[in-house]
Design an enzyme around this catalytic site. Sequence first.
Site, PDB file in Angstrom:
ATOM      1  N   ILE A 460       0.841  -1.379   0.131  1.00 38.11           N
ATOM      2  CA  ILE A 460      -0.015  -0.106  -0.124  1.00 38.11           C
ATOM      3  C   ILE A 460       0.817   1.226   0.023  1.00 38.11           C
ATOM      4  O   ILE A 460       0.496   2.437  -0.159  1.00 38.11           O
ATOM      5  CB  ILE A 460      -1.072  -0.189   1.196  1.00 38.11           C
ATOM      6  CG1 ILE A 460      -2.189   0.797   1.162  1.00 38.11           C
ATOM      7  CG2 ILE A 460      -0.109   0.125   2.487  1.00 38.11           C
ATOM      8  CD1 ILE A 460      -3.113   0.580   2.214  1.00 38.11           C
ATOM      9  N   ARG A 622       7.177  -7.713  17.315  1.00 34.75           N
ATOM     10  CA  ARG A 622       8.493  -7.359  16.548  1.00 34.75           C
ATOM     11  C   ARG A 622       8.305  -6.776  15.474  1.00 34.75           C
ATOM     12  O   ARG A 622       7.424  -6.764  14.522  1.00 34.75           O
ATOM     13  CB  ARG A 622       8.931  -8.978  16.064  1.00 34.75           C
ATOM     14  CG  ARG A 622      10.225  -9.348  15.520  1.00 34.75           C
ATOM     15  CD  ARG A 622      10.590 -10.638  15.535  1.00 34.75           C
ATOM     16  NE  ARG A 622      11.888 -10.707  15.011  1.00 34.75           N
ATOM     17  CZ  ARG A 622      12.313 -11.996  14.575  1.00 34.75           C
ATOM     18  NH1 ARG A 622      11.578 -12.919  14.277  1.00 34.75           N
ATOM     19  NH2 ARG A 622      13.409 -12.008  14.196  1.00 34.75           N
ATOM     20  N   GLU A 699      -2.352   0.869  11.503  1.00 34.69           N
ATOM     21  CA  GLU A 699      -3.447   1.915  11.827  1.00 34.69           C
ATOM     22  C   GLU A 699      -3.197   2.410  13.344  1.00 34.69           C
ATOM     23  O   GLU A 699      -3.843   3.541  13.635  1.00 34.69           O
ATOM     24  CB  GLU A 699      -4.622   1.099  11.832  1.00 34.69           C
ATOM     25  CG  GLU A 699      -5.003   0.931  10.266  1.00 34.69           C
ATOM     26  CD  GLU A 699      -6.272  -0.164  10.171  1.00 34.69           C
ATOM     27  OE1 GLU A 699      -7.312   0.521   9.834  1.00 34.69           O
ATOM     28  OE2 GLU A 699      -5.775  -1.250   9.968  1.00 34.69           O
TER      29      GLU A 699
HETATM   30 MO1  MOS Z   1      -7.363   0.071   6.616  1.00 31.83          MO
HETATM   31  S1  MOS Z   1      -9.058   1.536   7.305  1.00 31.83           S
HETATM   32  O1  MOS Z   1      -8.458  -1.329   7.073  1.00 31.83           O
HETATM   33  O2  MOS Z   1      -7.155   0.314   4.962  1.00 31.83           O
END
Ligand code: MOS
Length: 732
Positions: A460, A622, A699
């Site tokens: 990502i 880790r 997150e």
């Molecule tokens: Mo995340 S809000 O699960 O891409």
Amino acid sequence: MNNIIGQPLNRVDGRLKVTGEAQYTADIPIEKLTYGVIFQSAIAKGKVLTIDTTQTLAVPGVIDIITYHQTPNLINIPFIPTPTPPEKDDNIHYHGQPLGIVVAETLEQAEYGASLVKITYEEEPPTVTMAQALPEVFEPESIFFGIMPGKITRGDIELGKPQADIFIEQVYSTPMEHHNPLETSASIAIWEGDNLTIYETTQGISGTQKRLAGVLKLPLENVRVISKYLGGGFGCKALLRSHTILAAIASRQVQRPVKVVLTRSQMYTNCGYRSQTHQELTLGATKQGQLTLIKHIGTSLTSIFDDFVEPVGAATTMIYACPNLQVKYRLARINAGTPTFMRAPGEAPGMFALESAMDELAYALNIDPIEIRLRNHADIDPQTGLPWSSKSLKQCYQKGAELFGWSKRHPTPRSMQDGNFLIGWGMASATFPTHSMSATVKVEIFATGEVSVQTGTQDIGTGTYTVMTQVAAEALGLSSQPVQFSLGDSNLPTAPITGNSITVASVSPAVHQAATAAREKLIQMAIADSNSQLYGCQITDISVESGQIFLKPEPSRRDSYTEILQRHGLESLVVTEATSPNPESKQYSKYSFGAVFVEVAVDELLGEVKIRRCVGVYSAGRILNTKTARSQVIGGITWGIGMALMEKTVMDMNSGKIIGANLSDYLIPVHADIPNMEVQFIEEHDPHVNSLGTKSLGELPIVGVAAAIANAVYHATGKRIRDLPITPDKLL
Ligand code: MOS
């Protein structure tokens, strides 16, 4: 064995990215490409009466126009394809609802053609605000596609009341917010007969493949999804979206590849958002600061046609040891698209409320904010009664306080000043669950010395390529150099979605297992081979380094991957391994934790808040790469600063249109807004979560930041701001 895991290795794809060689979805060169531009509803509520495409079709270069009459339902795309997908009709439920696509030889021709589509409507006044929506509020039984309960209780709130000496009862609220990944969403659809290849900006290639096949009624194997690089996602690229369906349908119709790239403005209408929240929070506590009850009722908004709850109570149920708890959700409908996951869905706005309320409690009882959290520290998961798989929250508080210099804080609001600025120090806790899913990985070791590691995960933008390369290299006793890690193609072995912070915990154990199995196979081949110096040795006496296998008691006896393969006349050795979440880990409650500290300087005349310093300490299992992990954390904290001080999506009351759907009116932090950050990780090796001991990280670092800032602003000014963002008008 060499230790590559944990090293601050530079991104293996860094050079490709900075030189522009990395091809993101919209960059892929395709022959005979055509361009699709989506046209959308200009009203928020009502009905489409007519669509006149005459002028569009007369534009030179326009090839075709497809309206929603010729497509599956574009707004309520089922999470899991159901045999009976929701009916579509002519009704308009939100401003920007996709109504079709214009395909042309060039982007400009398609844009011009789309601007000439004449649509007439029967318009009704939309429901835009929470106040307008609230009369029809309802309490969903289950949330998040049915996987989480809509109501959670423990103990009895009523029993907690007489035990409390003090109550904090407040409403906290957060606005609608939009993801703004640098890369806007894009699709390129290419058909060959009944086979569709789609280049897609997706956090989940296999989910996109499944859902798209379902929507188009194709066998799964006829759909191939490719996503090699992503410029961020944050949840808005997690699910199948209308642009992908439109690209696929348009391409089938015009018999040529079609590229659709959403504009920045379309990112505000076509990809979800974080709902506005209204959170009623009650804390009851003894004089000593011991919580006796927590009640957290979250109201959020969803679309007319689908349910999505922002689960603000997610962390409330587990972060503090309190015997009596009630969490429930209320939902009301407005004329907007359906909200979706946005980085730490639930925890980010929910912990703004809870961690602000804990600060209010600390001031009310004259207890230090860290001390009150320690007094309510949950030694086991208070909701499930399960032990934590690992938890170092106390160390996070302690280390953070030390790095920040918390002991020098004067507890009285408005007591710290620097010239014209009021200085405030605030802190908050952070947490996010650790989940994982099954993953399959293929490792191939070549006689040339190269190694290919393949799995259908995604990067990502956070460093999946890099950390998985490290894991494979370490397991094989190699440097990262010969390892080529491939991802982002549904033809590769299956890996889960890059969401819910699960990628590292799901994929790295599979990479490690497959690479280890490949190494062991080669060692077995050597010890069974009379031409090997290791012939007849015990496998337990053998180690690996730089592709060399050697006998530990007698290191001069060695063999190499390449020689073993060459002697056997093999071009390569292939091993495929699948891993699943460890069933034993169900006996533990699995979370990452952290503590964040900020110093603000408030200019009281202007109402401006500047973040001066920030310290974040995290215990997230880790850490596979301290450099990419730190980058992820500073990104999360930066977003938290934006959430605290700037971000807010505004809808026009009359039209239901999102105002300022761009990056100049929708404020997000720039470099000048962001202070130096000190980020540290508490070393953890969680034995219960997975074989590598990793937990969730992505997150976690947005969580708590907005509360830490609001708490610092209170400390600076004596003003408690319970409604985000903390803009100057609220401080004047
Ligand atoms: Mo995340 S809000 O699960 O891409």
